[in-house]
Design a protein around this motif. Structure first.
Motif, mmCIF file in Angstrom:
data_model
loop_
_atom_site.group_PDB
_atom_site.id
_atom_site.type_symbol
_atom_site.label_atom_id
_atom_site.label_comp_id
_atom_site.label_asym_id
_atom_site.label_seq_id
_atom_site.Cartn_x
_atom_site.Cartn_y
_atom_site.Cartn_z
ATOM 1 N N THR A 25 0.834 -1.195 0.000
ATOM 2 C CA THR A 25 0.000 0.000 0.000
ATOM 3 C C THR A 25 0.872 1.248 0.000
ATOM 4 O O THR A 25 2.038 1.203 0.376
ATOM 5 C CB THR A 25 -0.920 0.045 1.235
ATOM 6 O OG1 THR A 25 -0.110 0.109 2.406
ATOM 7 C CG2 THR A 25 -1.817 -1.163 1.308
ATOM 8 N N GLY A 26 0.279 2.351 -0.401
ATOM 9 C CA GLY A 26 0.977 3.625 -0.397
ATOM 10 C C GLY A 26 0.588 4.464 -1.586
ATOM 11 O O GLY A 26 -0.123 4.014 -2.485
ATOM 12 N N PRO A 27 1.074 5.698 -1.604
ATOM 13 C CA PRO A 27 0.745 6.583 -2.732
ATOM 14 C C PRO A 27 1.400 6.111 -4.022
ATOM 15 O O PRO A 27 2.333 5.301 -4.003
ATOM 16 C CB PRO A 27 1.299 7.936 -2.295
ATOM 17 C CG PRO A 27 2.285 7.645 -1.228
ATOM 18 C CD PRO A 27 1.890 6.347 -0.600
ATOM 19 N N GLY A 58 6.719 2.361 -5.697
ATOM 20 C CA GLY A 58 7.340 1.081 -6.002
ATOM 21 C C GLY A 58 6.542 -0.143 -5.592
ATOM 22 O O GLY A 58 7.109 -1.234 -5.486
ATOM 23 N N LYS A 59 5.254 -0.001 -5.379
ATOM 24 C CA LYS A 59 4.438 -1.142 -4.955
ATOM 25 C C LYS A 59 4.406 -2.240 -6.018
ATOM 26 O O LYS A 59 4.704 -3.391 -5.730
ATOM 27 C CB LYS A 59 3.005 -0.681 -4.650
ATOM 28 C CG LYS A 59 2.892 0.347 -3.559
ATOM 29 C CD LYS A 59 1.469 0.804 -3.366
ATOM 30 C CE LYS A 59 0.870 1.463 -4.563
ATOM 31 N NZ LYS A 59 1.422 2.777 -4.885
ATOM 32 N N THR A 60 4.072 -1.872 -7.234
ATOM 33 C CA THR A 60 3.966 -2.858 -8.302
ATOM 34 C C THR A 60 5.326 -3.442 -8.641
ATOM 35 O O THR A 60 5.459 -4.658 -8.834
ATOM 36 C CB THR A 60 3.333 -2.219 -9.550
ATOM 37 O OG1 THR A 60 2.042 -1.713 -9.194
ATOM 38 C CG2 THR A 60 3.195 -3.233 -10.674
ATOM 39 N N ARG A 94 6.264 -7.358 -8.341
ATOM 40 C CA ARG A 94 6.693 -8.131 -9.512
ATOM 41 C C ARG A 94 8.021 -8.835 -9.253
ATOM 42 O O ARG A 94 8.205 -9.993 -9.639
ATOM 43 C CB ARG A 94 6.809 -7.217 -10.724
ATOM 44 C CG ARG A 94 5.461 -6.757 -11.250
ATOM 45 C CD ARG A 94 5.635 -5.670 -12.299
ATOM 46 N NE ARG A 94 6.452 -6.098 -13.407
ATOM 47 C CZ ARG A 94 6.005 -6.301 -14.639
ATOM 48 N NH1 ARG A 94 4.739 -6.103 -14.913
ATOM 49 N NH2 ARG A 94 6.824 -6.679 -15.587
ATOM 50 N N ILE A 95 8.953 -8.155 -8.607
ATOM 51 C CA ILE A 95 10.240 -8.771 -8.281
ATOM 52 C C ILE A 95 10.038 -9.934 -7.317
ATOM 53 O O ILE A 95 10.609 -11.017 -7.485
ATOM 54 C CB ILE A 95 11.202 -7.725 -7.690
ATOM 55 C CG1 ILE A 95 11.549 -6.668 -8.746
ATOM 56 C CG2 ILE A 95 12.470 -8.386 -7.169
ATOM 57 C CD1 ILE A 95 12.234 -5.445 -8.187
ATOM 58 N N LEU A 96 9.213 -9.732 -6.296
ATOM 59 C CA LEU A 96 8.927 -10.795 -5.333
ATOM 60 C C LEU A 96 8.275 -11.993 -6.024
ATOM 61 O O LEU A 96 8.645 -13.140 -5.771
ATOM 62 C CB LEU A 96 8.027 -10.267 -4.213
ATOM 63 C CG LEU A 96 7.628 -11.279 -3.153
ATOM 64 C CD1 LEU A 96 8.850 -11.778 -2.385
ATOM 65 C CD2 LEU A 96 6.607 -10.669 -2.206
ATOM 66 N N ALA A 97 7.324 -11.742 -6.909
ATOM 67 C CA ALA A 97 6.643 -12.831 -7.609
ATOM 68 C C ALA A 97 7.607 -13.635 -8.470
ATOM 69 O O ALA A 97 7.535 -14.867 -8.519
ATOM 70 C CB ALA A 97 5.523 -12.266 -8.470
#
Length: 91
Positions: free
Chosen positions: A41-43, A47-49, A53-56
């Motif tokens: 979460t966050g504005p 870097g949320k997405t 994506r890196i984690l996935a």
């Protein structure tokens, strides 16, 4: 090509301004203790997405430390995802 795709981080070492998040996720990957879900979460623009994506990519890697906790040969790490080797070496 749109800018957010061209300049999206490819591994955790390229993520800027979210060191606490990257450190937590790298620790979870290293120990193999991933939660069943993560809520980013966050504005916008934080870097949320990109982080998700890196984690996935790391979690879905067949040659990763998560899939093979006994150890992975160095040659197999680069086959899956380059940042996995950097993450393991970084910690």
């Amino acid at each position: 090509m749109v800018l957010y795709r061209k300049y999206r981080p490819k591994n955790f070492s390229e993520v800027v301004g979210q060191e606490h998040v990257v450190e937590t996720l790298q620790g979870a990957i290293q120990t193999g203790r991933l939660a069943h879900a993560y809520l980013f979460t966050g504005p916008r623009g934080t870097g949320k997405t990109s982080t998700a994506r890196i984690l996935a990519k790391m979690v879905n890697c067949e040659n990763s430390v998560i899939a093979n906790p006994e150890g992975v040969k160095q040659s197999n790490r680069s086959d899956c995802f380059a940042s996995l080797a950097m993450t393991v070496a970084y910690l």
